[in-house]
Write an enzyme that holds these catalytic residues in place. Sequence first.
Site, short mmCIF file in Angstrom:
data_model
loop_
_atom_site.label_atom_id
_atom_site.label_comp_id
_atom_site.label_asym_id
_atom_site.label_seq_id
_atom_site.Cartn_x
_atom_site.Cartn_y
_atom_site.Cartn_z
N GLU A 221 7.33 2.35 31.97
CA GLU A 221 6.00 1.95 31.51
C GLU A 221 4.94 1.99 32.61
O GLU A 221 4.18 1.04 32.77
CB GLU A 221 6.07 0.54 30.90
CG GLU A 221 6.98 0.46 29.70
CD GLU A 221 6.96 -0.91 29.03
OE1 GLU A 221 6.57 -0.97 27.85
OE2 GLU A 221 7.33 -1.90 29.68
C1 ACM Z 1 11.87 -1.86 29.38
O1 ACM Z 1 12.24 -2.50 28.38
N1 ACM Z 1 10.58 -1.74 29.66
C2 ACM Z 1 12.79 -1.22 30.27
#
Ligand code: ACM
Length: 417
Positions: A221
Amino acid sequence: EPQRLTDDESYSLQITADRIQLSADSPLGALHGLETFLQLVQQNHSPAAAGFSVPYVDIRDQPRFPWRGLSLDVSRHFIPVDEVERTIDGLAAVKLNVLHWHLSDDQGFRVESKKFPRLQDYGSDGSYYTQAEVRAVVAYARDRGVRIVPEFDIPGHSTSWLPAYPSLASGPPPYNIVHEFGDPSGVIDPTKDSTYKFLDGFIGEMVKLFPDEYFHIGGDEVSAKAWTSEPHIRDFMKAHHIANAAALQALFNQRVQKILAHRGKRMAGWDEILQPDLPKSILIQSWRGEKSLAAAAREGYPGILSAGYYLDLMQPASQHYAVDPLHGEAADLLPEQKKLILGGEAAMWEELATSENLDSRLWPRLAAIAERFWSPETVSDAGSMYDRLKEVNLWLEWLGLAQRSNLDLMLRRPADR
Ligand code: ACM
């Protein structure tokens, strides 16, 4: 000597009228055999035969996958050492062998650095593990057949590094640790040599604390905008013919991988790190879906599955139990590609969990996932699993896990004054 992914975990256990024999080629196998034995001990309730007994068995046992873990976030809410150790007791009891310790995120930096002490001083609310505590937890886990894989999430999910070291940030200060959750904000600047010099120093210190072969860099992310909105980063991308943020992250990962390889470590990361030109020694942890696990294996990368095993989502055990690392696209892989699928990890994110309700989030559902990773694929009947889960739940309480007792306490609290 650290525990390794390739260690032999098999054991056999024979119980007859006149003897109990446990055999294993390695201490790890013996530990698993002892856990099975403990599970078999029954308390006799009839006054005529008071005491304990075990049934006659002839067991030859070994795991289906060598990587069977729990990823535990201790950044969003800190989990004290004794509760981490209690969790490790539970992992060992259900024969899980990896605690993936998610030690830094936007909301907190949770390990003492002696080289960069501002990290924990400015990056946490004062709750972090001292180096002595880390060493104690690693040793505790080693004694119970559990590997500790540390994760320091970079270059995204890294806001907690930035109040102390704003020069690591992609954008201008000020940066503060995050007290809510939602879109990650702080992202490390991949364009500066000083970033890599810092990471080399930090990783050099951390590898001395964490003996495991694998070192997890997160990588999930990453906000593309945090990079592309900065003129100096856009200039860097143009000058180096870097097409987009994903390609820039690939360059960051290549440099971090070299730092880790230089320290004798294999790099692990969430599935966003699956980009071209990284060596096949790295490990891909699939969280956005099982597709990335198969994609990694097709390209020759080892991987583990976490998609489908997020305990914080509060799904029923049967739903997790039905997820298998070798289902979906992985089922169509060639045999040598299937071998690259090393297992999986449940994940426990702590935005809505604290040390008080942790056990009730983990247990007993984690035991169902543990069985998925250990037992043959054909052991898949949910009704039968629930019969075992009921027993395992009580047994885990004997070991000190508080999933039921804490729940009762928390339910009574709003009523009792
Ligand atoms: C995640 O759940 N962002 C690895």
